[in-house]
Design an enzyme around this catalytic site. Structure first.
Site, mmCIF file in Angstrom:
data_model
loop_
_atom_site.group_PDB
_atom_site.id
_atom_site.type_symbol
_atom_site.label_atom_id
_atom_site.label_comp_id
_atom_site.label_asym_id
_atom_site.label_seq_id
_atom_site.Cartn_x
_atom_site.Cartn_y
_atom_site.Cartn_z
ATOM 1 N N ARG A 118 22.485 10.549 26.500
ATOM 2 C CA ARG A 118 23.880 10.461 26.955
ATOM 3 C C ARG A 118 24.019 10.999 28.368
ATOM 4 O O ARG A 118 23.227 11.832 28.800
ATOM 5 C CB ARG A 118 24.777 11.334 26.062
ATOM 6 C CG ARG A 118 24.885 10.914 24.646
ATOM 7 C CD ARG A 118 25.706 11.943 23.879
ATOM 8 N NE ARG A 118 27.136 11.715 24.016
ATOM 9 C CZ ARG A 118 27.814 10.866 23.263
ATOM 10 N NH1 ARG A 118 27.205 10.163 22.323
ATOM 11 N NH2 ARG A 118 29.098 10.714 23.422
ATOM 12 N N GLU B 255 34.154 1.652 20.147
ATOM 13 C CA GLU B 255 35.143 1.730 19.072
ATOM 14 C C GLU B 255 36.509 1.846 19.754
ATOM 15 O O GLU B 255 36.692 2.732 20.592
ATOM 16 C CB GLU B 255 34.844 2.988 18.235
ATOM 17 C CG GLU B 255 35.534 2.997 16.922
ATOM 18 C CD GLU B 255 35.201 4.247 16.098
ATOM 19 O OE1 GLU B 255 35.968 4.541 15.197
ATOM 20 O OE2 GLU B 255 34.177 4.907 16.386
ATOM 21 N N LYS C 228 36.286 12.296 22.858
ATOM 22 C CA LYS C 228 37.605 11.686 22.745
ATOM 23 C C LYS C 228 38.613 12.679 22.179
ATOM 24 O O LYS C 228 39.760 12.706 22.607
ATOM 25 C CB LYS C 228 37.539 10.450 21.848
ATOM 26 C CG LYS C 228 36.976 9.240 22.570
ATOM 27 C CD LYS C 228 36.887 8.057 21.620
ATOM 28 C CE LYS C 228 35.932 7.009 22.184
ATOM 29 N NZ LYS C 228 35.328 6.191 21.144
HETATM 30 P P1 ATP Z 1 32.827 9.904 21.949
HETATM 31 O O1 ATP Z 1 31.781 10.522 21.080
HETATM 32 O O2 ATP Z 1 32.936 10.481 23.312
HETATM 33 O O3 ATP Z 1 34.149 9.804 21.289
HETATM 34 P P2 ATP Z 1 31.712 7.429 21.146
HETATM 35 O O4 ATP Z 1 30.242 7.450 21.243
HETATM 36 O O5 ATP Z 1 32.301 7.640 19.810
HETATM 37 O O6 ATP Z 1 32.327 8.417 22.211
HETATM 38 P P3 ATP Z 1 31.979 4.619 21.275
HETATM 39 O O7 ATP Z 1 33.192 3.845 21.553
HETATM 40 O O8 ATP Z 1 31.413 4.569 19.911
HETATM 41 O O9 ATP Z 1 32.298 6.091 21.707
HETATM 42 O O10 ATP Z 1 30.854 4.311 22.338
HETATM 43 C C1 ATP Z 1 30.494 3.037 22.798
HETATM 44 C C2 ATP Z 1 29.128 3.122 23.407
HETATM 45 O O11 ATP Z 1 29.121 4.044 24.485
HETATM 46 C C3 ATP Z 1 28.089 3.593 22.414
HETATM 47 O O12 ATP Z 1 26.951 2.748 22.509
HETATM 48 C C4 ATP Z 1 27.769 4.985 22.858
HETATM 49 O O13 ATP Z 1 26.441 5.304 22.569
HETATM 50 C C5 ATP Z 1 28.037 4.931 24.357
HETATM 51 N N1 ATP Z 1 28.383 6.254 24.894
HETATM 52 C C6 ATP Z 1 29.370 7.075 24.473
HETATM 53 N N2 ATP Z 1 29.336 8.243 25.155
HETATM 54 C C7 ATP Z 1 28.311 8.148 26.030
HETATM 55 C C8 ATP Z 1 27.765 9.032 27.024
HETATM 56 N N3 ATP Z 1 28.259 10.251 27.240
HETATM 57 N N4 ATP Z 1 26.699 8.596 27.736
HETATM 58 C C9 ATP Z 1 26.187 7.369 27.532
HETATM 59 N N5 ATP Z 1 26.652 6.497 26.627
HETATM 60 C C10 ATP Z 1 27.701 6.868 25.872
HETATM 61 MG MG MG Z 2 31.353 6.318 18.231
#
Ligand code: ATP
Ligand code: MG
Length: 579
Positions: free
Chosen positions: A283, A40, A293
């Site tokens: 994760r 995102e 974030k």
């Molecule tokens: P955050 O929760 O830290 O803001 P997010 O999951 O909302 O991160 P996205 O941009 O939606 O961020 O994530 C893109 C991809 O990265 C998704 O498939 C998500 O599952 C993966 N991802 C995010 N954080 C992790 C992590 N700590 N370990 C592995 N994969 C991750």
């Molecule tokens: Mg997300």
């Protein structure tokens, strides 16, 4: 440094996701596989994302498949084109290239047609309940929900209302389009989840064309189906969403209704509809860090760090500026492995990956962080010579460099002790030490200022110990590094350390927040000297400064001639002992 994942020499990986892919290819279920990385664009990528990137792109590459980069831009109020660019830079920096760059917003017309299809099939309805009422009707984990009073609306009425939602007739929040699934389901995600919401917000790609936006689960699953994604890899928190993911894919049934894809054909996008399978993995969590974030934004906004790429930040931009290499991060993901087990990785594992990569690849240089003058009084005032040093002790292919040597040198203040502690191997008054690659010296005189602080050492260089001389290999306990005072270049050296001083800065159970745990020693700027061959570095070039640590020429501030170096990691783990 090895910049491409193909150059990573790692044995065949056998995690459960790769096993599934192997079986799917062997059984003929898929002739080729396709994955996607779906960030995102609402922030910079962090180290956790590196795991998802290495997995999505890495698996595609290993099995001869393709991986798309798809921006999940279904939430217009929170998105920023700056992030879109930074995310692309980060993915490329990690060593990956996408097959096709997509935006969920490319598919808005398909999502819309898919939603109309669900309405016509009696599988979706327009609901007039407010957000608060929807919550009341939803029930709880232990109690079933209640059907919305609008659930039995006729197809024609639903179609009419949905078209008017799309035409912008209704205010934000007054209606939603909901899937008709099961208000008594044990899985809350299946209790008639919203598929579309009204939001009169301008979108960075589609402008004011759409007053309604699809919800994540709908957009994500159908986006995967549109692109022909075979294995949709995501983190464990989406496990409970998988039944909804499958419901959307099965009930929209793009493969059986290719006319839904007409808007993409009109745009010239190739059609690849297929049935994707969602697979979840745990994760990446690392102690001593925060990754959400929200917290990363707050650190920047509250001025606790110097921006998104502050070398102490756990964003990919921050790690890059700190001197982390793509190969080190890929190594981390390999070492951590892929499973469904949640765990917290020790920060030392991350640092160890960087050390291993830089130890093997980074050229050696000499730099003095806390300078003390050493004058070799038996050399002529204008004595000057050039010594030749290998760039890397274990890698001849890195060649050699010239290191100037003269009568006056800078050495590390901490390499001299007037009153040495037990076991001391470095300089003491009257004692001897080897100057790396130059010979053996003895300290004859210690010069001090009025306050008793040592300002200069006068010493004697044993002419029999010079390189090539008979006594060059004379046994001596200690070896220290040095730079020629006449030739060394003054450098700003930023000594970074972990941003947080405790393992779980995220833990707020004691009423404290992560801001209470910032490590006051996380950034210390000193002015030292580096040998000419280090000062000439390009930004982002990494070195081992002998005996001092691994450093990188700062991406932003370093210039050849006015060098700025960031400490990427110390030579040894200094935290393991503390813990
Ligand atoms: P955050 O929760 O830290 O803001 P997010 O999951 O909302 O991160 P996205 O941009 O939606 O961020 O994530 C893109 C991809 O990265 C998704 O498939 C998500 O599952 C993966 N991802 C995010 N954080 C992790 C992590 N700590 N370990 C592995 N994969 C991750
Ligand atoms: Mg997300």
């Amino acid at each position: 440094m090895s910049d491409s994942p193909a150059a990573d020499a790692s044995p065949e990986k056998k995690d459960f996701i790769r096993q599934i892919v192997r079986e799917d290819l062997a059984s003929g279920k898929h002739r080729a596989i396709k994955t996607r990385f779906p960030p995102e664009p609402n922030g910079y990528l962090h180290i956790g994302h590196a795991k998802a990137i290495c997995l999505d792109f890495g698996i595609a590459a290993e099995f001869g498949g393709l991986c798309n980069l798809r921006f999940d831009d279904t939430n217009p109020a929170r998105e920023d084109p700056e992030f879109v660019q930074a995310i692309q830079d980060d993915v490329r920096w990690l060593g990956f290239e996408w097959n096709s760059l997509r935006h969920a917003s490319d598919y808005f017309s398909v999502y819309y047609l898919a939603a109309e299809k669900l309405i016509r099939d009696g599988k979706a309805f327009v609901c007039d309940l407010s957000a608060e009422q929807v919550r009341e009707y939803r029930g709880t984990l232990t109690e079933p929900g209640r059907d919305s009073p609008y659930r039995e609306r006729g197809v024609e009425e639903n179609l009419d209302l949905f078209r008017r939602m799309r035409a912008g007739e209704f205010a934000d929040g007054t209606r939603t389009l909901r899937a008709k699934i099961d208000m008594a389901s044990g899985n809350m995600n299946l209790r008639d989840p919203a598929l579309y919401r009204i939001k009169h917000v301008e979108h960075q790609n589609t402008g004011n064309e759409w007053p309604i936006y699809p919800m994540y689960d709908f957009a994500h699953s159908i986006g995967d189906a549109i692109e022909g994604i075979t294995h949709s890899l995501c983190t464990l928190e989406f496990e409970d969403h998988r039944p909804l993911y499958d419901w959307c894919v099965d009930n929209v049934d793009l493969a059986g209704h290719p006319q839904l894809l007409q808007p993409l054909l009109d745009k010239g996008l190739p059609l690849e509809a297929a049935k994707p399978r969602q697979i979840e993995f745990s994760r990446l969590n690392i102690n001593y860090t925060v990754m959400s974030k929200r917290k990363l934004v707050a650190l920047v906004q509250d001025g606790l760090v110097d921006g998104w790429d502050d070398p102490r930040m756990y964003t990919l931009q921050g790690l890059r500026r700190r001197g982390y290499t793509p190969a080190a991060l890929r190594l981390l993901v390999d070492r951590v492995g892929i499973s469904k087990q949640n765990s917290v990785i020790d920060f030392g594992v991350l640092e160890g990956c960087l050390r291993d990569d830089l130890d093997a690849h980074a050229p050696r240089r000499m730099a003095v962080v806390d300078p003390l003058k050493l004058v070799l009084t038996n050399l002529a005032d204008d004595h000057e010579e050039t010594l030749v040093f290998p760039n890397h002790p274990k890698d001849e292919s890195q060649g050699s460099r010239e290191v100037p040597f003269g009568r006056e040198l800078w050495i590390e203040r901490e390499d001299f002790a007037e009153v040495p502690p037990k076991g001391w191997k470095r300089l003491v008054p009257g004692g001897e030490v080897r100057l790396r690659g130059a010979g053996i010296i003895r300290v004859d005189e210690v010069i001090k200022d009025a306050d008793g602080r040592v300002t200069e050492l006068h010493g004697w260089l044993d002419p029999e110990s010079r390189p090539g001389m008979e006594g060059a290999n004379r046994k001596i306990k200690g070896t220290i590094h040095w730079v020629s005072a006449k030739h060394a270049i003054p450098a700003e050296i930023r000594l970074y350390d972990r941003l947080f001083s405790i393992e779980k800065p995220d833990d707020e159970s004691d009423g404290k927040s992560y801001r209470d745990h910032l490590n006051p020693e996380s950034r210390r700027v000193v002015h030292g000297y580096v040998e000419p061959a280090a000062a000439a570095a390009e930004p982002e070039q990494s070195f081992q400064f002998e005996r001092t640590g691994y450093f990188v020429a700062d991406r932003r501030d370093h210039r050849a001639g006015t060098p700025v170096f960031n400490r990427s990691v110390t030579l040894r783990d200094t935290w393991a002992a503390k813990a």
